[in-house]
Design an enzyme around this catalytic site. Sequence first.
Site, short mmCIF file in Angstrom:
data_model
loop_
_atom_site.label_atom_id
_atom_site.label_comp_id
_atom_site.label_asym_id
_atom_site.label_seq_id
_atom_site.Cartn_x
_atom_site.Cartn_y
_atom_site.Cartn_z
N HIS A 155 1.06 -1.13 0.13
CA HIS A 155 -0.31 0.20 -0.42
C HIS A 155 0.82 1.05 0.01
CE1 HIS A 155 0.98 0.80 4.33
NE2 HIS A 155 0.94 -0.44 4.73
N CYS A 171 3.47 -4.87 6.55
CA CYS A 171 3.01 -4.70 5.24
C CYS A 171 4.27 -3.62 4.53
CB CYS A 171 1.38 -3.72 5.47
SG CYS A 171 -0.04 -4.05 5.73
#
Length: 195
Positions: A155, A171
Amino acid sequence: MRRLDRRAFLATGTAAATGLALPALAQGVPDTVQMEASLSSTTRRNTASFHAQDWRPYFSNLRNGAILVDIGSRALHMWQEDGRHYIYPSSVPQSEDLTRRGRTRVVRKVVGPTWRPTPNMRRRNPEWPAVVEPGPDNPLGSHALYLSWTYYRIHGTHDDRKIGRRSSSGCIGLYNRHIAQVFAMSKVGTQVLLI
């Protein structure tokens, strides 16, 4: 002709180490590698670890494209089906216990994602909100690629200081302008490998 003394030698080495000699870094890198020359000062120190990768040892084909995240060099490599290769500086998990390695794939693509902290994040940080809607305070930035692993994403981020560092809870983060490019090139089904 000026004599090269110790001071000049050290100044040259310092310039190279801080990224001032970035064009020299690109010498010998294949033309298919796309690297942004205007990296932030935060990630400049990590550019020396970027290197061109060959996709063949990692993927049997490039159907739907392929993404390889090199945790050690904090770089995301992306190959399109035609073999074009792109490298982006990334943030990676803060510690080994938060790091997951292996094969996964993109299962969902979202522009303006909503962020929900995982149950473990909420236990560690009970003051965090249960939901953060899209916007400048959202930790997922402008775009998110959801992976087949629960809670794991590639992301964007609105906090550019995180890129090039061990700063995430699991992440892989990219500058918003870079995740927009990776998002556009990715498909549901794009292969992903974290090493």
